[in-house]
Scaffold this motif. Sequence first.
Motif, PDB file in Angstrom:
ATOM      1  N   ILE A 196       0.753  -1.179  -0.290  1.00 10.71           N
ATOM      2  CA  ILE A 196      -0.339  -0.287   0.007  1.00 10.71           C
ATOM      3  C   ILE A 196       0.736   1.069  -0.046  1.00 10.71           C
ATOM      4  N   GLU A 197       0.374   2.319  -1.083  1.00 13.68           N
ATOM      5  CA  GLU A 197       2.022   3.319  -1.632  1.00 13.68           C
ATOM      6  C   GLU A 197       1.005   4.970  -1.505  1.00 13.68           C
ATOM      7  N   PRO A 198      -0.059   5.494  -0.869  1.00 10.33           N
ATOM      8  CA  PRO A 198      -0.180   7.019  -0.473  1.00 10.33           C
ATOM      9  C   PRO A 198       1.011   7.389  -0.820  1.00 10.33           C
ATOM     10  N   LEU A 278       8.920   9.440 -12.822  1.00  9.67           N
ATOM     11  CA  LEU A 278       6.987   9.938 -12.707  1.00  9.67           C
ATOM     12  C   LEU A 278       6.967  11.526 -12.442  1.00  9.67           C
ATOM     13  N   ARG A 279       6.848  11.993 -12.461  1.00  7.04           N
ATOM     14  CA  ARG A 279       6.554  14.036 -12.729  1.00  7.04           C
ATOM     15  C   ARG A 279       5.294  14.507 -12.070  1.00  7.04           C
ATOM     16  N   GLU A 280       5.000  14.862 -10.497  1.00  6.10           N
ATOM     17  CA  GLU A 280       3.948  15.308 -10.889  1.00  6.10           C
ATOM     18  C   GLU A 280       3.314  16.476 -11.398  1.00  6.10           C
ATOM     19  N   LYS A 281       2.143  16.275 -12.455  1.00  7.72           N
ATOM     20  CA  LYS A 281       1.507  17.482 -13.135  1.00  7.72           C
ATOM     21  C   LYS A 281       1.897  18.385 -13.776  1.00  7.72           C
ATOM     22  N   LYS A 282       1.861  19.492 -12.450  1.00  7.26           N
ATOM     23  CA  LYS A 282       2.038  21.147 -12.437  1.00  7.26           C
ATOM     24  C   LYS A 282       3.309  21.264 -12.006  1.00  7.26           C
ATOM     25  N   GLY A 283       4.190  19.977 -11.323  1.00 12.31           N
ATOM     26  CA  GLY A 283       5.779  19.997 -10.575  1.00 12.31           C
ATOM     27  C   GLY A 283       5.376  20.537  -9.647  1.00 12.31           C
ATOM     28  N   CYS A 284       4.164  19.879  -8.936  1.00 10.90           N
ATOM     29  CA  CYS A 284       4.201  20.305  -7.211  1.00 10.90           C
ATOM     30  C   CYS A 284       4.750  19.135  -6.579  1.00 10.90           C
ATOM     31  N   PHE A 285       5.488  19.604  -5.597  1.00 12.69           N
ATOM     32  CA  PHE A 285       6.174  17.962  -4.233  1.00 12.69           C
ATOM     33  C   PHE A 285       4.567  17.154  -4.327  1.00 12.69           C
ATOM     34  N   VAL A 286       5.430  16.352  -4.053  1.00 15.64           N
ATOM     35  CA  VAL A 286       5.371  15.386  -3.580  1.00 15.64           C
ATOM     36  C   VAL A 286       5.718  14.636  -2.036  1.00 15.64           C
ATOM     37  N   THR A 287       5.018  13.574  -1.643  1.00 12.54           N
ATOM     38  CA  THR A 287       5.523  13.313  -0.002  1.00 12.54           C
ATOM     39  C   THR A 287       4.051  11.519  -0.601  1.00 12.54           C
ATOM     40  N   GLN A 288       5.202  10.169  -0.422  1.00 13.99           N
ATOM     41  CA  GLN A 288       4.659   8.817  -0.178  1.00 13.99           C
ATOM     42  C   GLN A 288       4.937   8.121   0.782  1.00 13.99           C
ATOM     43  N   LYS A 289       4.299   7.531   1.680  1.00 17.53           N
ATOM     44  CA  LYS A 289       5.221   6.323   2.890  1.00 17.53           C
ATOM     45  C   LYS A 289       4.680   5.008   2.299  1.00 17.53           C
ATOM     46  N   GLU A 290       4.728   4.208   2.671  1.00 23.46           N
ATOM     47  CA  GLU A 290       4.798   2.462   2.105  1.00 23.46           C
ATOM     48  C   GLU A 290       5.001   1.237   3.271  1.00 23.46           C
ATOM     49  N   HIS A 291       4.009   0.391   2.773  1.00 27.94           N
ATOM     50  CA  HIS A 291       4.473  -0.299   3.684  1.00 27.94           C
ATOM     51  C   HIS A 291       3.570  -2.505   2.870  1.00 27.94           C
ATOM     52  N   THR A 292       4.230  -3.381   3.147  1.00 24.32           N
ATOM     53  CA  THR A 292       4.030  -4.216   2.815  1.00 24.32           C
ATOM     54  C   THR A 292       3.177  -4.978   3.520  1.00 24.32           C
ATOM     55  N   GLU A 298      -9.588 -10.520  10.281  1.00 22.70           N
ATOM     56  CA  GLU A 298      -9.602  -9.225  10.936  1.00 22.70           C
ATOM     57  C   GLU A 298      -8.948  -8.614  10.828  1.00 22.70           C
ATOM     58  N   GLY A 299      -7.704  -8.507   9.807  1.00 18.30           N
ATOM     59  CA  GLY A 299      -6.799  -7.226   9.874  1.00 18.30           C
ATOM     60  C   GLY A 299      -5.500  -7.322   9.265  1.00 18.30           C
ATOM     61  N   CYS A 300      -4.317  -7.373   9.455  1.00 23.71           N
ATOM     62  CA  CYS A 300      -3.563  -7.844   8.438  1.00 23.71           C
ATOM     63  C   CYS A 300      -2.441  -7.352   9.290  1.00 23.71           C
ATOM     64  N   THR A 301      -1.261  -7.933   8.769  1.00 20.15           N
ATOM     65  CA  THR A 301       0.311  -8.372   9.532  1.00 20.15           C
ATOM     66  C   THR A 301       0.810  -7.319   8.468  1.00 20.15           C
ATOM     67  N   VAL A 302       1.489  -6.523   9.106  1.00 20.73           N
ATOM     68  CA  VAL A 302       2.433  -5.170   8.309  1.00 20.73           C
ATOM     69  C   VAL A 302       4.318  -5.688   8.445  1.00 20.73           C
ATOM     70  N   THR A 303       4.864  -6.647   7.695  1.00 19.54           N
ATOM     71  CA  THR A 303       6.119  -6.916   7.377  1.00 19.54           C
ATOM     72  C   THR A 303       6.959  -6.504   7.554  1.00 19.54           C
ATOM     73  N   THR A 304       6.579  -5.097   7.536  1.00 19.95           N
ATOM     74  CA  THR A 304       8.009  -3.706   6.904  1.00 19.95           C
ATOM     75  C   THR A 304       7.885  -2.438   7.960  1.00 19.95           C
ATOM     76  N   LEU A 305       7.088  -2.926   8.954  1.00 20.97           N
ATOM     77  CA  LEU A 305       7.158  -1.896  10.430  1.00 20.97           C
ATOM     78  C   LEU A 305       8.880  -1.612  10.779  1.00 20.97           C
TER      79      LEU A 305
END
Length: 305
Positions: A196-198, A278-292, A298-305
Amino acid sequence: MMDSYIKAGKIVSKIRSDASKMIREGCLVFDLVDYVESEILKQGAGIAFPCNVSINEIAAHYTSPANDETVIHAGDLVKLDLGAEVNGYIADSAVTIMAEGNIDERFSQDEINQNAEMIEASAAGLEAAIATVRDGVELRKIGAAVHEAISDFGFNPIFNLMGHSLEQNNLHAGISIPNYDNNDPFKLEEGQAIAIEPFATTGEGHVNDAPGHFIFSYMANKPFRMKSTAKVLKYIQTNNRYLPFSGRWITDEFGERRGGIALKQLSGAMAIYPYAPLREKKGCFVTQKEHTVIVEKEGCTVTTL
C-alpha cells in the motif's frame, strides 16, 4: 512463505531506517542507492527492484544511472523506496524524508511547515488504509480511506499511482490498490500480500512521464543481429527475468557504451520495458509512504514496520 515475507520485511525496515539518516544536504543520490542495494545483498536477500530515490516533484521511478551526480539539497522531499526478496517473497516499503541542512536558506517557514504536513498526510493515508485491510474488504474502501485521510490535511492523493499485490517473484501481481474510491468492488482475501503506497501532493494529483529511463523489466525473447545486444539480453534473462532491474547494473557489467546501446535496442524491440521517472503534472512536490502487509481474517500483518 510467511517466514520469508517476515524476514524480507525486517531486512527492508532496518535498511530503510539506516539509509534515511543519510538523507541530508550534499548526499549523492548514487551513494544512497548504492548503500541500500549493497546492504540488501549483505543481509543475504535479493534486490526486489532498484532502489528508488525520487526528489520533490518526481513521485517515483528514479534510480541512479552510472556516474549519477544528482545531489540532495537541504529541504528536499526525498522519497526512498526499496525492496528485498527472500526466496522470491517480497517486502516493499517507502518513506519520505525532508533532507537535513540549512533548510531555511531555501524555503520559507510556511513552505517548510506545508512540506512537513504533506509528509504527515501520506503517512496518515497509509495508516488509514492499513486499518481498513482485512479479508473481504473491497479495494474501493481502502482507496476511500486513503483519500479521506490525505484530504483532511488539505492535499490531494496521486490518483494515477497505486499500490499492488505481491506474489513470489512478482512485484506487480495483478491487483491494484487505489488511493481513492475508484469503485472497484474486488475483495481482498486472507493470505494475500499487498503493498500500500499513498502519495500526497499540493498539485492536482496526477503524474506524467519525465525524461529518461533508468529502470527496466524483462518482457520477451527477441532475435538480434548484434551479438553484443543478444549477449545482454541473455544476461537479463538469466539474472533479471522476473523482477525489475537498473540500467546501471547492465552498464556496470557491459560498460556504458555497449550496455547503453543494448538497452536502447532491447527497449525499442520491446524485449524489455523501460520505466520513465514519474513527475507530478504541475511540478508540485509529492510525498509517499509505503508498507507491505499480509491480509488476515480480521486485519493484517505489516511486514515492513
